[in-house]
Write a protein that holds these residues in place. Structure first.
Motif, PDB file in Angstrom:
ATOM      1  N   LYS A 181      30.253  44.236 108.744  1.00 31.69           N
ATOM      2  CA  LYS A 181      29.094  43.633 108.091  1.00 31.69           C
ATOM      3  C   LYS A 181      28.978  44.066 106.629  1.00 31.69           C
ATOM      4  O   LYS A 181      29.502  45.098 106.227  1.00 31.69           O
ATOM      5  CB  LYS A 181      27.820  44.009 108.855  1.00 31.69           C
ATOM      6  N   SER A 182      28.272  43.270 105.857  1.00 34.70           N
ATOM      7  CA  SER A 182      27.914  43.572 104.459  1.00 34.70           C
ATOM      8  C   SER A 182      29.133  43.836 103.584  1.00 34.70           C
ATOM      9  O   SER A 182      29.201  44.821 102.847  1.00 34.70           O
ATOM     10  CB  SER A 182      26.956  44.780 104.413  1.00 34.70           C
ATOM     11  N   THR A 183      30.093  42.932 103.637  1.00 42.25           N
ATOM     12  CA  THR A 183      31.293  43.056 102.808  1.00 42.25           C
ATOM     13  C   THR A 183      31.375  41.963 101.746  1.00 42.25           C
ATOM     14  O   THR A 183      32.453  41.648 101.242  1.00 42.25           O
ATOM     15  CB  THR A 183      32.565  43.017 103.676  1.00 42.25           C
ATOM     16  N   GLY A 184      30.230  41.397 101.384  1.00 44.61           N
ATOM     17  CA  GLY A 184      30.238  40.291 100.430  1.00 44.61           C
ATOM     18  C   GLY A 184      30.444  40.687  98.991  1.00 44.61           C
ATOM     19  O   GLY A 184      30.800  39.855  98.154  1.00 44.61           O
ATOM     20  N   ALA A 185      30.214  41.968  98.658  1.00 45.83           N
ATOM     21  CA  ALA A 185      30.350  42.435  97.272  1.00 45.83           C
ATOM     22  C   ALA A 185      31.417  43.524  97.188  1.00 45.83           C
ATOM     23  O   ALA A 185      31.470  44.420  98.024  1.00 45.83           O
ATOM     24  CB  ALA A 185      29.015  42.978  96.767  1.00 45.83           C
ATOM     25  N   TYR A 186      32.236  43.429  96.168  1.00 49.02           N
ATOM     26  CA  TYR A 186      33.248  44.452  95.871  1.00 49.02           C
ATOM     27  C   TYR A 186      34.243  44.643  97.016  1.00 49.02           C
ATOM     28  O   TYR A 186      34.707  45.749  97.269  1.00 49.02           O
ATOM     29  CB  TYR A 186      32.582  45.780  95.477  1.00 49.02           C
ATOM     30  N   HIS A 187      34.571  43.567  97.686  1.00 57.67           N
ATOM     31  CA  HIS A 187      35.626  43.598  98.684  1.00 57.67           C
ATOM     32  C   HIS A 187      36.723  42.625  98.275  1.00 57.67           C
ATOM     33  O   HIS A 187      37.786  43.049  97.858  1.00 57.67           O
ATOM     34  CB  HIS A 187      35.065  43.299 100.077  1.00 57.67           C
ATOM     35  N   TYR A 188      36.426  41.322  98.346  1.00 60.98           N
ATOM     36  CA  TYR A 188      37.453  40.385  97.862  1.00 60.98           C
ATOM     37  C   TYR A 188      37.743  40.639  96.386  1.00 60.98           C
ATOM     38  O   TYR A 188      38.893  40.606  95.945  1.00 60.98           O
ATOM     39  CB  TYR A 188      37.013  38.940  98.074  1.00 60.98           C
ATOM     40  N   SER A 189      36.707  40.917  95.599  1.00 61.72           N
ATOM     41  CA  SER A 189      36.909  41.083  94.158  1.00 61.72           C
ATOM     42  C   SER A 189      37.726  42.334  93.823  1.00 61.72           C
ATOM     43  O   SER A 189      38.312  42.413  92.748  1.00 61.72           O
ATOM     44  CB  SER A 189      35.557  41.134  93.429  1.00 61.72           C
ATOM     45  N   MET A 190      37.772  43.326  94.729  1.00 58.43           N
ATOM     46  CA  MET A 190      38.557  44.532  94.504  1.00 58.43           C
ATOM     47  C   MET A 190      39.828  44.544  95.357  1.00 58.43           C
ATOM     48  O   MET A 190      40.511  45.565  95.455  1.00 58.43           O
ATOM     49  CB  MET A 190      37.713  45.773  94.811  1.00 58.43           C
ATOM     50  N   SER A 191      40.151  43.410  95.967  1.00 54.00           N
ATOM     51  CA  SER A 191      41.322  43.355  96.841  1.00 54.00           C
ATOM     52  C   SER A 191      42.600  43.406  96.020  1.00 54.00           C
ATOM     53  O   SER A 191      42.619  43.128  94.820  1.00 54.00           O
ATOM     54  CB  SER A 191      41.283  42.088  97.700  1.00 54.00           C
ATOM     55  N   SER A 192      43.676  43.797  96.682  1.00 52.17           N
ATOM     56  CA  SER A 192      44.966  43.978  95.997  1.00 52.17           C
ATOM     57  C   SER A 192      46.099  43.512  96.904  1.00 52.17           C
ATOM     58  O   SER A 192      45.889  43.172  98.077  1.00 52.17           O
ATOM     59  CB  SER A 192      45.176  45.450  95.635  1.00 52.17           C
ATOM     60  N   ASN A 193      47.294  43.530  96.342  1.00 47.51           N
ATOM     61  CA  ASN A 193      48.497  43.212  97.109  1.00 47.51           C
ATOM     62  C   ASN A 193      49.292  44.465  97.453  1.00 47.51           C
ATOM     63  O   ASN A 193      50.502  44.402  97.675  1.00 47.51           O
ATOM     64  CB  ASN A 193      49.385  42.229  96.336  1.00 47.51           C
TER      65      ASN A 193
END
Length: 423
Positions: free
Chosen positions: A376-388
């Motif tokens: 839960k509550s992963t809408g901020a600073y998750h996809y935007s901080m994702s990496s390869n």
């Protein structure tokens, strides 16, 4: 967010999470579009009740998406961007460039020129040397640009040291205490191609009450009065907290904004100072609780009398905040509703011992390979901080409303990973 079990299956806004995951694969980010819009409206309503002139700019670093920016435009939100990439994304959306302001503690000349040519509303200037560079570039383009100055008030928010920004020892802003802020204002007032509009401060993130912001407003208004500086805009940043777990406090938007705006009005009355426009930059509080991540369970490893590791098909490549901040999260089993009776550790699949999603969390003892879990509550600073990292593929992102389900960012492919390789 409307997460609940229907017929023993977890649903979001009435849509079955398992079915969505089967269609788009895992790991998968799902956003409640209704909640995103509702959060925007709560900020608008709170500020409208204040009677002040105001503006709200979504802090796009929390989560950048063209379709999200379209929603921001529909909800009368501006944007705060910090790079040419974020600005470029914004320009691909319905957002009007005149509602965008450009942040950053180290703007490149190319970014400055791009922002000026794009017609952004104003720059948030973060250093004294930046003033002369923006002035020079604006002069070569024969245009006058608007700017506000980011000041450092010396107020420390009670939050993680990595997301404090208002204390004296910070890479952001110009210190009031050490005279750098007033030096910056004078430099702006003497820059012929820059129109000085006001000041900005931001004291940190995950701020759960208004006390620090109120104290900062009092300090800043008194300082401006003493220095005989007039402003059109007072930008108080964002940093409003969300609830990651039941122990967290969610920022009280209505009460908090009322306390802040009443303080601004009373301080201006106290000093007979002209009321400026108040500007906010919420990011996490708009999208944070509106997002969840869905993972598929893989290996389950029992260490007798020690721990149980449940590994999932993502990890720190799409969920870095636990490793970075020791952030805590709550999880739910998707494909059946059972009592959470076992303490486990949720581990990512990347080749790092620190790749942990949640420690000492409760889940049903029946969890096994193939089950689906929601964080839960992963809408901020998750996809935007994702990496390869480990050449992991970035997940798909889906928006869900009461009416429909739509993919807004496609999952990366293996071909995407090597598109820029020179062979």
């Amino acid at each position: 967010m409307t997460l609940k079990y229907i017929n023993n299956q977890l649903s979001i806004n009435g849509h079955d999470v398992k079915t969505i995951a089967e269609q788009y694969g895992t790991p998968l980010f799902i956003y409640d579009e209704n909640m995103i819009r509702e959060q925007c409206r709560r900020f608008h309503n709170a500020l409208q009740h204040s009677g002040l002139k105001y503006s709200i700019s979504y802090a796009s670093k929390a989560f950048t998406s063209i379709q999200l920016f379209n929603i921001m435009q529909e909800e009368n939100m501006g944007l705060d961007v910090v790079s040419e990439g974020e600005l470029y994304a914004a320009l691909q959306s319905k957002i009007d460039a005149s509602t965008i302001h450009f942040h950053g503690n180290n703007k490149t000349d190319r970014e400055i020129e791009f922002a000026i040519l794009s017609g952004v509303e104003y720059f948030v200037i973060d250093s004294i040397e930046e003033i002369s560079r923006i002035n020079t570039i604006a002069s070569t383009l024969n245009t006058v640009v608007n700017a506000i100055l980011r000041i450092n008030p010396g107020v420390e928010a009670h939050t993680h040291e990595f997301i404090q920004t208002g204390q004296e020892d910070s890479k952001f802003g110009l210190s009031i205490k050490h005279g750098l802020a007033i030096q910056g204002i004078h430099a702006l007032q003497n820059a012929p191609f820059i129109n000085f509009r006001g000041v900005h401060f931001h004291i940190g993130s995950q701020i759960f009450e208004s006390t620090g912001t109120i104290r900062t407003i009092e300090l800043v208004i008194e300082w401006l009065v003493n220095e005989n500086i007039s402003i059109d805009i007072l930008n108080i940043g964002g940093g409003f907290s969300i609830r990651y777990t039941e122990d967290d406090l969610q920022y009280p938007i209505e009460d908090g904004i009322r306390n802040i705006t009443e303080t601004l009005k009373s301080e201006c009355r106290k000093f007979n100072y002209a009321l400026p426009e108040i500007s906010l930059e919420p990011g996490r509080s708009i999208v944070g609780e509106a997002g969840i991540t869905v993972y598929e369970v893989g290996t389950v490893k029992e260490i007798p009398h020690t721990n149980c590791y449940i590994s999932i098909d993502g990890g720190m490549s799409d969920h870095i905040r636990t490793a970075l901040y020791n952030a805590k999260y709550e999880l739910l089993l998707v494909n059946r509703n059972e009592k959470s009776d076992k303490t486990v550790t949720i581990a990512g699949k990347l080749c790092e011992s620190g790749d942990i999603i949640a420690r000492n969390t409760k889940l049903p003892s029946s969890v096994s390979r193939g089950d689906l879990l929601v964080v839960k509550s992963t809408g901020a600073y998750h996809y935007s901080m994702s990496s390869n990292y480990n050449q992991m593929l970035k997940p798909s992102v889906v928006f869900v409303s009461n009416e429909n389900i739509r993919e807004v960012i496609k999952r990366q492919t293996l071909e995407h990973l090597f598109a820029n390789e020179v062979i």
